[in-house]
Design an enzyme around this catalytic site. Structure first.
Site, PDB file in Angstrom:
ATOM      1  N   TYR A   8      -4.741   0.824  -6.553  1.00  0.00           N
ATOM      2  CA  TYR A   8      -3.709   0.097  -7.284  1.00  0.00           C
ATOM      3  C   TYR A   8      -3.064  -1.080  -6.544  1.00  0.00           C
ATOM      4  O   TYR A   8      -2.915  -2.146  -7.115  1.00  0.00           O
ATOM      5  CB  TYR A   8      -2.610   1.080  -7.707  1.00  0.00           C
ATOM      6  CG  TYR A   8      -1.362   0.425  -8.248  1.00  0.00           C
ATOM      7  CD1 TYR A   8      -1.332  -0.126  -9.526  1.00  0.00           C
ATOM      8  CD2 TYR A   8      -0.211   0.338  -7.471  1.00  0.00           C
ATOM      9  CE1 TYR A   8      -0.182  -0.735 -10.018  1.00  0.00           C
ATOM     10  CE2 TYR A   8       0.940  -0.270  -7.958  1.00  0.00           C
ATOM     11  CZ  TYR A   8       0.946  -0.804  -9.225  1.00  0.00           C
ATOM     12  OH  TYR A   8       2.071  -1.404  -9.706  1.00  0.00           O
ATOM     13  N   ASN A  66       5.747  -3.088   7.119  1.00  0.00           N
ATOM     14  CA  ASN A  66       5.203  -2.500   5.895  1.00  0.00           C
ATOM     15  C   ASN A  66       4.865  -1.057   6.222  1.00  0.00           C
ATOM     16  O   ASN A  66       4.104  -0.801   7.156  1.00  0.00           O
ATOM     17  CB  ASN A  66       3.953  -3.265   5.456  1.00  0.00           C
ATOM     18  CG  ASN A  66       3.217  -2.600   4.298  1.00  0.00           C
ATOM     19  OD1 ASN A  66       2.011  -2.732   4.168  1.00  0.00           O
ATOM     20  ND2 ASN A  66       3.930  -1.865   3.468  1.00  0.00           N
ATOM     21  N   GLY A  67       5.414  -0.146   5.448  1.00  0.00           N
ATOM     22  CA  GLY A  67       5.172   1.280   5.692  1.00  0.00           C
ATOM     23  C   GLY A  67       6.473   2.035   5.720  1.00  0.00           C
ATOM     24  O   GLY A  67       7.530   1.484   5.397  1.00  0.00           O
ATOM     25  N   GLY A 107       5.740  -6.976  -3.161  1.00  0.00           N
ATOM     26  CA  GLY A 107       7.188  -6.813  -3.117  1.00  0.00           C
ATOM     27  C   GLY A 107       7.890  -8.000  -3.734  1.00  0.00           C
ATOM     28  O   GLY A 107       7.606  -9.140  -3.361  1.00  0.00           O
ATOM     29  N   CYS A 148       5.408  -3.224   0.701  1.00  0.00           N
ATOM     30  CA  CYS A 148       5.831  -4.502   1.269  1.00  0.00           C
ATOM     31  C   CYS A 148       4.614  -5.260   1.760  1.00  0.00           C
ATOM     32  O   CYS A 148       3.530  -4.693   1.879  1.00  0.00           O
ATOM     33  CB  CYS A 148       6.735  -4.279   2.474  1.00  0.00           C
ATOM     34  SG  CYS A 148       8.290  -3.496   2.065  1.00  0.00           S
TER      35      CYS A 148
END
Ligand code: AMP
Length: 458
Positions: free
Chosen positions: A244, A105-106, A31, A5
């Site tokens: 990535y 995020n996480g 996302g 995210c």
């Protein structure tokens, strides 16, 4: 496969709506399932959220009518919680007549037990988000001030969380004490911006200041910046952000992703046990490492695959049952580049191995002579519990297969993965401050909840 995210927050800017919209657009790669923002002009609070890409979700918003000064935003591709409209973030609540919102995020590793405990106490949940748990923990705290409640709540969490929190007085940017996921601070107009990646600053003329520290709770309000700190823990920055996830034009954890990827390629060249005539990347994820590799090997870099940039999720949907077509729609081989040549294909990572298998088949059909593959990270053997969406262990091709077996399945003449030492040496941050659990199985935060949930295919 699902992605991470992205979060963003701004304070004291002229047109917070437009700025958040542009920033979310820059973070779209983190996302694509849903997105939203919450903003305010100190009088009214404006909320807009929806399923889909930023461009589509905000297409009907009249930005001239929502000129807030501060707010937060989120792009989501679910890691926890099923994908449905109720799980769109920012997650918004009302408490004692005031609006609060949070974007995350996480991935928490103790969400299962926290949720169970809260439910036993009578807490009702609206979503299946980890993020909702955080809100409940904050407001269940017996402390008086919001920031004290926040610290109290956050201390109960384990795992990865980079957060932005909206209050009617200002915004908070929070990073967990392990610092798994990136979050950085920039200057914008007379105010500030925080974002998962610095690429969001560039589009709107923001100036990069610094990375939020591990365990830092930064409040941005009318009196400027104020930091609070959570108890220290072992620093475990996600190395996969460099390999990535992040955009190459971003800084994450204070370092350029482009430079890191190029160095990964250069290091790969030093370790590579085979030779080829040309280097081709799998676009876009292999591009920068391939440049580094080709430069170091002193052989030409060519684009043997061409990517179609206009593929949205909805277009690809009817073809998802045929993975072959799905893969071909995205990338097409240029036979003139690879025919009768020994080539080195550079890919950032292999996860299930299915996409790579199909791509190598296409290269063979187009008449390649020998095809070697160089991967800019070690074999991914273990799932991630901290927010990167890897499949369960049994679906990870390297979890139970050695390199020779993987080479045979994918149909390669040679396969080489960058060594762990090589990968770590390519990024100028302390090696022992990276999370490398997906390669080594050494998880820095216990994953008890997940072990108990193996039946859920995590
Ligand atoms: P495969 O050959 O099926 O293992 O797919 C490998 C491709 O997936 C590579 O191009 C990677 O860049 C990409 N990839 C790696 N990790 C992820 C992830 N968590 N989500 C989506 N794609 C990923």
């Amino acid at each position: 496969m699902k992605e991470n995210c992205g979060v963003v927050g701004v304070f004291n800017v002229k047109e917070a709506g437009k700025i958040l919209y542009l920033s979310l657009f820059s973070l779209q790669h983190r996302g694509q399932e849903s997105c939203g923002f919450v903003l305010s002009d100190f009088k009214n609070v404006y909320i807009h959220r929806g399923m889909g890409l930023v461009e589509d979700v905000f297409s009907k918003v009249n930005f001239e009518n929502i000129k807030g000064n501060f707010g937060i935003g989120h792009v989501r591709y679910s890691t926890t919680g099923s994908s449905s409209e109720k799980n769109i973030q920012p997650f918004v609540v009302e408490y004692k007549g005031k609006i609060y919102a949070i974007a995350h995020n996480g991935n928490l590793v103790n969400s299962y037990s926290l949720r169970k405990k809260l439910e036993e106490e009578g807490t009702l949940f609206q979503t299946t988000l980890d993020t909702e748990i955080i809100m409940h923990l904050i407001f269940k705290s017996k402390k008086n001030e919001f920031v004290e409640k926040l610290i109290d709540g956050l201390e109960k969490l384990k795992g990865a969380y980079s957060l932005v929190i909206f209050t009617e007085e200002g915004i908070y940017a929070v990073k967990d004490p392990n610092g798994f996921r990136p979050l950085c601070l920039g200057k914008l107009e007379d105010g500030y911006i925080v974002s998962s990646e610095s690429c969001a600053f560039d589009l709107i003329g923001g100036e990069y200041l610094r990375e939020i520290e591990e365990g830092e709770i930064l409040f941005i309000g009318k009196n400027g910046l104020k930091s609070y700190y959570l108890k220290k823990n072992k620093i475990s920055r996600c190395i996969f952000e460099f390999i990535y996830f992040a955009r190459p034009d971003s800084k994450v954890f204070g370092k350029s992703v482009y430079i890191a990827r190029k160095k990964l390629g250069e290091r790969l060249a030093e370790e590579l046990p085979f030779k080829g005539e040309i280097v081709i990347p799998v676009p876009d994820s292999g591009n920068i490492a391939a440049i580094g590799l080709a430069e170091k090997l002193k052989i030409p870099f060519e684009m043997g695959f061409i990517r179609n940039h206009y593929i949205g999720r909805t277009f690809i949907k009817p073809f998802q049952t045929s993975r072959e077509l799905g893969v071909k729609i995205k990338l097409n081989v240029v036979p003139e580049v690879i025919k009768n040549k020994d080539i080195i294909v550079v890919e950032d990572s292999i996860v299930r191995g299915t996409t790579s298998t199909l791509r190598i088949k296409e290269l063979r059909k187009a008449g390649v002579r020998k095809v070697y593959m160089a991967i800019s990270c070690p074999p991914i053997k273990y799932p991630c519990f901290y927010g990167i969406d890897f499949p369960s262990k049994k679906e990870l091709i390297a979890s139970d297969k050695d390199i020779k077996e993987i080479r045979e399945i994918i149909g390669l003449d040679g396969l080489y993965y960058l060594s762990l030492e090589g990968m770590l040496s390519a990024i100028s941050l302390p090696s022992d401050e990276f999370c490398t659990a997906c390669f080594t199985g050494n998880y820095s935060v216990e994953t008890i909840d997940f072990k108990g949930k193996e039946q859920f295919e995590i």
